[in-house]
Design an enzyme around this catalytic site. Structure first.
Site, PDB file in Angstrom:
ATOM      1  N   TRP A  46       0.802  -1.230   0.000  1.00  0.00           N
ATOM      2  CA  TRP A  46       0.000   0.000   0.000  1.00  0.00           C
ATOM      3  C   TRP A  46       0.835   1.280   0.000  1.00  0.00           C
ATOM      4  O   TRP A  46       0.287   2.364  -0.161  1.00  0.00           O
ATOM      5  CB  TRP A  46      -0.925   0.024   1.238  1.00  0.00           C
ATOM      6  CG  TRP A  46      -0.200  -0.267   2.530  1.00  0.00           C
ATOM      7  CD1 TRP A  46      -0.171  -1.472   3.178  1.00  0.00           C
ATOM      8  CD2 TRP A  46       0.598   0.627   3.298  1.00  0.00           C
ATOM      9  NE1 TRP A  46       0.617  -1.379   4.304  1.00  0.00           N
ATOM     10  CE2 TRP A  46       1.091  -0.096   4.406  1.00  0.00           C
ATOM     11  CE3 TRP A  46       0.956   1.983   3.180  1.00  0.00           C
ATOM     12  CZ2 TRP A  46       1.926   0.475   5.374  1.00  0.00           C
ATOM     13  CZ3 TRP A  46       1.783   2.541   4.139  1.00  0.00           C
ATOM     14  CH2 TRP A  46       2.260   1.795   5.218  1.00  0.00           C
ATOM     15  N   ASN A  47       2.138   1.189   0.221  1.00  0.00           N
ATOM     16  CA  ASN A  47       2.869   2.452   0.436  1.00  0.00           C
ATOM     17  C   ASN A  47       3.129   3.220  -0.852  1.00  0.00           C
ATOM     18  O   ASN A  47       2.985   4.444  -0.891  1.00  0.00           O
ATOM     19  CB  ASN A  47       4.148   2.227   1.253  1.00  0.00           C
ATOM     20  CG  ASN A  47       5.147   1.346   0.567  1.00  0.00           C
ATOM     21  OD1 ASN A  47       4.803   0.527  -0.269  1.00  0.00           O
ATOM     22  ND2 ASN A  47       6.407   1.501   0.922  1.00  0.00           N
TER      23      ASN A  47
ATOM     24  N   LYS B  60      -2.533  -8.198  -7.760  1.00  0.00           N
ATOM     25  CA  LYS B  60      -3.257  -8.246  -6.486  1.00  0.00           C
ATOM     26  C   LYS B  60      -2.785  -7.029  -5.671  1.00  0.00           C
ATOM     27  O   LYS B  60      -1.703  -7.045  -5.095  1.00  0.00           O
ATOM     28  CB  LYS B  60      -2.899  -9.555  -5.810  1.00  0.00           C
ATOM     29  CG  LYS B  60      -3.602 -10.000  -4.549  1.00  0.00           C
ATOM     30  CD  LYS B  60      -3.964  -9.026  -3.566  1.00  0.00           C
ATOM     31  CE  LYS B  60      -3.843  -9.303  -2.125  1.00  0.00           C
ATOM     32  NZ  LYS B  60      -4.288  -8.116  -1.379  1.00  0.00           N
ATOM     33  N   PRO B  61      -3.596  -5.945  -5.647  1.00  0.00           N
ATOM     34  CA  PRO B  61      -3.185  -4.769  -4.869  1.00  0.00           C
ATOM     35  C   PRO B  61      -3.415  -4.999  -3.374  1.00  0.00           C
ATOM     36  O   PRO B  61      -4.156  -5.911  -2.999  1.00  0.00           O
ATOM     37  CB  PRO B  61      -4.119  -3.672  -5.379  1.00  0.00           C
ATOM     38  CG  PRO B  61      -5.329  -4.384  -5.885  1.00  0.00           C
ATOM     39  CD  PRO B  61      -4.902  -5.768  -6.299  1.00  0.00           C
ATOM     40  N   ALA B  62      -2.807  -4.169  -2.539  1.00  0.00           N
ATOM     41  CA  ALA B  62      -3.085  -4.231  -1.096  1.00  0.00           C
ATOM     42  C   ALA B  62      -4.573  -3.946  -0.890  1.00  0.00           C
ATOM     43  O   ALA B  62      -5.168  -3.142  -1.616  1.00  0.00           O
ATOM     44  CB  ALA B  62      -2.239  -3.206  -0.359  1.00  0.00           C
TER      45      ALA B  62
ATOM     46  N   GLY C 262       6.578  -6.336  -0.236  1.00  0.00           N
ATOM     47  CA  GLY C 262       5.861  -6.238   1.036  1.00  0.00           C
ATOM     48  C   GLY C 262       6.799  -6.507   2.186  1.00  0.00           C
ATOM     49  O   GLY C 262       8.022  -6.377   2.057  1.00  0.00           O
TER      50      GLY C 262
ATOM     51  N   GLU D 275      10.790  -8.113  -2.896  1.00  0.00           N
ATOM     52  CA  GLU D 275      11.274  -6.776  -2.534  1.00  0.00           C
ATOM     53  C   GLU D 275      10.701  -6.487  -1.152  1.00  0.00           C
ATOM     54  O   GLU D 275       9.510  -6.219  -1.020  1.00  0.00           O
ATOM     55  CB  GLU D 275      10.799  -5.735  -3.558  1.00  0.00           C
ATOM     56  CG  GLU D 275      11.218  -6.011  -4.993  1.00  0.00           C
ATOM     57  CD  GLU D 275      12.712  -5.867  -5.216  1.00  0.00           C
ATOM     58  OE1 GLU D 275      13.365  -5.129  -4.448  1.00  0.00           O
ATOM     59  OE2 GLU D 275      13.235  -6.493  -6.150  1.00  0.00           O
ATOM     60  N   LEU D 276      11.548  -6.559  -0.136  1.00  0.00           N
ATOM     61  CA  LEU D 276      11.036  -6.586   1.241  1.00  0.00           C
ATOM     62  C   LEU D 276      11.425  -5.330   2.029  1.00  0.00           C
ATOM     63  O   LEU D 276      11.769  -4.300   1.461  1.00  0.00           O
ATOM     64  CB  LEU D 276      11.528  -7.868   1.927  1.00  0.00           C
ATOM     65  CG  LEU D 276      11.243  -9.158   1.142  1.00  0.00           C
ATOM     66  CD1 LEU D 276      11.843 -10.367   1.826  1.00  0.00           C
ATOM     67  CD2 LEU D 276       9.751  -9.347   0.912  1.00  0.00           C
TER      68      LEU D 276
ATOM     69  N   CYS E 227      10.158   1.828   1.684  1.00  0.00           N
ATOM     70  CA  CYS E 227      11.115   0.749   1.956  1.00  0.00           C
ATOM     71  C   CYS E 227      12.531   1.316   1.994  1.00  0.00           C
ATOM     72  O   CYS E 227      13.341   0.931   2.833  1.00  0.00           O
ATOM     73  CB  CYS E 227      10.996  -0.330   0.900  1.00  0.00           C
ATOM     74  SG  CYS E 227      11.164   0.285  -0.779  1.00  0.00           S
TER      75      CYS E 227
ATOM     76  N   GLU F  47      12.221  -2.621  11.233  1.00  0.00           N
ATOM     77  CA  GLU F  47      11.896  -1.602  10.232  1.00  0.00           C
ATOM     78  C   GLU F  47      10.945  -0.581  10.871  1.00  0.00           C
ATOM     79  O   GLU F  47       9.915  -0.952  11.437  1.00  0.00           O
ATOM     80  CB  GLU F  47      11.214  -2.241   9.016  1.00  0.00           C
ATOM     81  CG  GLU F  47      10.947  -1.205   7.950  1.00  0.00           C
ATOM     82  CD  GLU F  47      10.376  -1.780   6.665  1.00  0.00           C
ATOM     83  OE1 GLU F  47       9.523  -2.680   6.743  1.00  0.00           O
ATOM     84  OE2 GLU F  47      10.785  -1.304   5.596  1.00  0.00           O
TER      85      GLU F  47
HETATM   86  P1  NDP Z   1       2.446  -6.827   3.412  1.00  0.00           P
HETATM   87  O1  NDP Z   1       3.490  -7.871   3.293  1.00  0.00           O
HETATM   88  O2  NDP Z   1       1.534  -6.855   4.564  1.00  0.00           O
HETATM   89  O3  NDP Z   1       1.481  -6.827   2.122  1.00  0.00           O
HETATM   90  C1  NDP Z   1       1.976  -6.715   0.817  1.00  0.00           C
HETATM   91  C2  NDP Z   1       1.007  -7.381  -0.145  1.00  0.00           C
HETATM   92  O4  NDP Z   1       0.982  -8.787   0.126  1.00  0.00           O
HETATM   93  C3  NDP Z   1      -0.442  -6.910  -0.012  1.00  0.00           C
HETATM   94  O5  NDP Z   1      -1.043  -6.898  -1.278  1.00  0.00           O
HETATM   95  C4  NDP Z   1      -1.050  -8.001   0.861  1.00  0.00           C
HETATM   96  O6  NDP Z   1      -2.453  -8.113   0.742  1.00  0.00           O
HETATM   97  C5  NDP Z   1      -0.357  -9.215   0.325  1.00  0.00           C
HETATM   98  N1  NDP Z   1      -0.346 -10.355   1.234  1.00  0.00           N
HETATM   99  C6  NDP Z   1      -0.488 -10.357   2.594  1.00  0.00           C
HETATM  100  N2  NDP Z   1      -0.425 -11.620   3.065  1.00  0.00           N
HETATM  101  C7  NDP Z   1      -0.251 -12.422   1.993  1.00  0.00           C
HETATM  102  C8  NDP Z   1      -0.113 -13.838   1.836  1.00  0.00           C
HETATM  103  N3  NDP Z   1      -0.160 -14.674   2.868  1.00  0.00           N
HETATM  104  N4  NDP Z   1       0.052 -14.325   0.599  1.00  0.00           N
HETATM  105  C9  NDP Z   1       0.108 -13.498  -0.475  1.00  0.00           C
HETATM  106  N5  NDP Z   1      -0.040 -12.162  -0.384  1.00  0.00           N
HETATM  107  C10 NDP Z   1      -0.201 -11.627   0.839  1.00  0.00           C
HETATM  108  O7  NDP Z   1       3.222  -5.450   3.287  1.00  0.00           O
HETATM  109  P2  NDP Z   1       2.655  -3.978   3.467  1.00  0.00           P
HETATM  110  O8  NDP Z   1       1.499  -3.798   2.548  1.00  0.00           O
HETATM  111  O9  NDP Z   1       2.506  -3.697   4.891  1.00  0.00           O
HETATM  112  O10 NDP Z   1       3.851  -3.099   2.832  1.00  0.00           O
HETATM  113  C11 NDP Z   1       4.858  -2.510   3.550  1.00  0.00           C
HETATM  114  C12 NDP Z   1       6.122  -3.320   3.432  1.00  0.00           C
HETATM  115  O11 NDP Z   1       6.560  -3.361   2.077  1.00  0.00           O
HETATM  116  C13 NDP Z   1       7.281  -2.712   4.205  1.00  0.00           C
HETATM  117  O12 NDP Z   1       7.967  -3.709   4.897  1.00  0.00           O
HETATM  118  C14 NDP Z   1       8.165  -2.132   3.104  1.00  0.00           C
HETATM  119  O13 NDP Z   1       9.502  -1.979   3.451  1.00  0.00           O
HETATM  120  C15 NDP Z   1       7.968  -3.117   2.014  1.00  0.00           C
HETATM  121  N6  NDP Z   1       8.355  -2.532   0.736  1.00  0.00           N
HETATM  122  C16 NDP Z   1       9.484  -2.970   0.091  1.00  0.00           C
HETATM  123  C17 NDP Z   1       9.929  -2.366  -1.076  1.00  0.00           C
HETATM  124  C18 NDP Z   1      11.159  -2.840  -1.787  1.00  0.00           C
HETATM  125  O14 NDP Z   1      11.315  -2.496  -2.970  1.00  0.00           O
HETATM  126  N7  NDP Z   1      12.041  -3.598  -1.160  1.00  0.00           N
HETATM  127  C19 NDP Z   1       9.216  -1.226  -1.644  1.00  0.00           C
HETATM  128  C20 NDP Z   1       8.062  -0.833  -0.882  1.00  0.00           C
HETATM  129  C21 NDP Z   1       7.644  -1.482   0.253  1.00  0.00           C
HETATM  130  P3  NDP Z   1      -3.459  -7.492   1.843  1.00  0.00           P
HETATM  131  O15 NDP Z   1      -3.310  -6.014   1.745  1.00  0.00           O
HETATM  132  O16 NDP Z   1      -4.769  -7.968   1.379  1.00  0.00           O
HETATM  133  O17 NDP Z   1      -3.041  -8.033   3.171  1.00  0.00           O
END
Ligand code: NDP
Length: 494
Positions: free
Chosen positions: A158-159, A182-184, A235, A257-258, A291, A396
């Site tokens: 979502w960010n 699959k968006p957030a 995520g 990408e975490l 991130c 983080e």
């Molecule tokens: P999440 O991991 O909670 O969610 C990311 C996506 O994954 C959402 O679409 C979410 O859906 C989905 N998801 C959640 N659980 C599952 C599952 N079990 N199986 C498959 N998909 C799933 O992350 P956030 O949305 O909180 O994002 C913030 C994070 O992203 C931070 O840690 C940030 O650092 C990282 N990030 C990394 C970047 C990079 O390039 N390294 C860039 C930007 C962010 P739903 O919303 O429905 O839960």
């Protein structure tokens, strides 16, 4: 709401058509500014995800067979449509995400730049012709062919919901793959609208689909379904582990990408004005929810006090408030954090540091304004005296809190920079080439910026090491993750 969103944009896009969830379920998208409902979107299920995957599978052979020029032309047409609607899209993004409209506009521009970059690359994908030894057949030669991987799943947080979608669909589509996005769950609206515009612009039905719904259902169907051969996930690191657990055993191509905890090191010869500005944007853009945000600041002892004074003055110009408005100059707008949980986490991390002796020099609390009480607002904070093993340093910190440390030399700065589970971005601010090279060589991170704000260029591969991920997005390098290489030998020519 109708002025911003058309009714069709709040359904899901599957096989070129707007659809509801099979069981009619919906979920609300909440405005982080005031808790109001922006719109309701379908709450898709596993069965809906299967339908989208099926559509992408059916569309694959014809799309893979199009010429690179045709793919590029369709992408350019979609890009133009998004450009025509950019103001409306930025408003929607601001309402669902909480970022100020001018930051949302910046995100749409970044998306357009990235998609333009990839559309231009479509016709530049090359294989190879390889000379072979004559023992098995004189004049034989080898070929390295590049072919689409197949149906790809793009899971987006979502960010930065729009740029992070672009870094996935751009390389996937030009390489001849079909995609299910699959968006957030909290930021589906602008995504649906953009995917709708690309479909309107002429992408064949089923090439680019979008399913909204919980990660545990829709996301996990993408991970589990054997038709999906490639998963691009951005995520949290914890969710990244789950992606590996489910998709790994099926040998899918996975990039993760975490999370990150980027260090920024400032040496005594740095241009302090630029470095202060870099720290400000680096830490506080998007309300600190990036991130690659500057999450730890290491200042050389010779410039520590001067830098800190300058930084505090700048941080004092932030005014938290309504993301749809801009304050009078020189004040800068900061919107709310995205969710109540997000703010609670930051407050907990900060309280833990304070309990362990840290001092908050500015901000670090909810604003005292009744008109902002319904939003997840938090005043940007600068903190000193934080123990290096505190959560505020080691976890983080996904919000506007910046811990600052004094270092005596570069070796100490690099040792502290590396004392962390993450390895995404990093920066050094100096005019000294030897120091820059040492930092580039020794900091454990996917990127080291020298005298530059932490920013993901579309032209350059971007990805993390350690707990920050696996593989790359951005750059021509990202396209390789969407291509299978096949060898062929042409013999019998003598
Ligand atoms: P999440 O991991 O909670 O969610 C990311 C996506 O994954 C959402 O679409 C979410 O859906 C989905 N998801 C959640 N659980 C599952 C599952 N079990 N199986 C498959 N998909 C799933 O992350 P956030 O949305 O909180 O994002 C913030 C994070 O992203 C931070 O840690 C940030 O650092 C990282 N990030 C990394 C970047 C990079 O390039 N390294 C860039 C930007 C962010 P739903 O919303 O429905 O839960």
């Amino acid at each position: 709401m109708t002025e911003v969103l058309s009714v069709s944009a709040v359904q899901m896009m599957v096989n070129g058509e707007w659809i509801d969830a099979g069981d009619g379920a919906t979920m609300d998208v909440i405005n982080p500014f005031d808790g109001s409902i922006v719109a309701a979107v379908p709450k898709g299920s596993r069965s809906d995800a299967k339908t989208a995957i099926g559509a992408a599978e059916n569309a694959l052979p014809a799309w893979a067979d199009t010429s690179p020029d045709e793919r590029a032309a369709l992408l350019f047409a979609g890009i133009e449509k998004v450009r025509e609607h950019q103001k409306e899209l930025a408003k929607t993004l601001s309402m669902e995400q909480g970022k100020p409209v001018f930051e949302a506009m910046g995100e749409i521009h970044h998306f357009l730049h990235g998609m333009t970059f990839y559309a231009g690359l479509a016709s530049k994908i090359r294989g190879a012709q390889v000379p072979l030894p004559p023992d098995m057949g004189k004049h034989s030669y080898g070929l390295v062919l590049k072919r689409p991987v197949g149906v790809c799943g793009a899971i987006v947080p979502w960010n930065f919901p729009i740029t992070l979608m672009g870094t996935k669909i751009g390389p996937a589509l030009i390489a001849g793959n079909t995609v299910v996005v699959k968006p957030a769950s909290t930021t589906p609206l602008t995504t649906l609208r953009i995917i709708g515009l690309f479909n309107e612009a002429g992408l064949p039905a089923g090439v680019l689909n979008c399913i909204t719904g919980p990660g545990r259902e829709v996301g996990e169907e993408l991970l589990q379904n054997p038709v999906v051969r490639r998963i691009a996930f951005t995520g949290e690191s914890g969710t990244g582990r789950r992606v590996m657990e489910i998709a790994g055993p099926q040998f899918k191509r996975i990039t993760l990408e975490l999370g990150g905890s980027d260090p920024m090191i400032v040496m005594p010869d740095a241009d302090l004005k630029k470095a202060i500005s870099g720290a400000m944007i680096g830490r506080f853009w998007n309300c600190g929810q990036a991130c690659l945000a500057v999450k730890r600041l290491y200042l050389h002892e010779d410039i520590h006090d001067e830098f800190l004074a300058g930084l505090l003055k700048k941080v004092g110009t932030y005014e938290v408030g309504d993301p749809s408005t801009r304050p009078e100059k020189p004040m800068l707008r900061m919107g709310p954090l995205h969710t109540a949980d997000q703010r609670a986490e930051i407050e907990e991390q900060l309280a833990d540091a304070v309990n362990r002796g840290a001092e908050v020099l500015i901000g670090g609390k909810r604003p005292d304004k009744p008109e902002l009480a319904k939003g997840h607002f938090f005043e940007p904070a600068v903190v000193t005296g934080v123990p290096h093993d505190a959560k505020l340093v080691q976890d983080e910190v996904f919000g506007p809190v910046l811990p600052v440390f004094k270092i005596k030399d570069l070796d100490e700065g690099i040792a502290l920079a590396n004392d962390n589970q993450y390895g995404l971005g990093s920066s050094i601010w100096t005019q000294n080439l030897t120091w820059s090279n040492q930092a580039i060589r020794e900091i454990q991170a996917g990127v080291t910026w020298v005298n530059q704000i932490h920013y993901g260029y579309d032209e350059l591969p971007f990805g993390g090491v350690k707990a920050s991920g696996v593989g790359h997005e951005h750059g021509p390098e990202a396209v390789d993750y969407y291509l299978e290489k096949k060898g062929a030998v042409i013999g019998g020519l003598a």
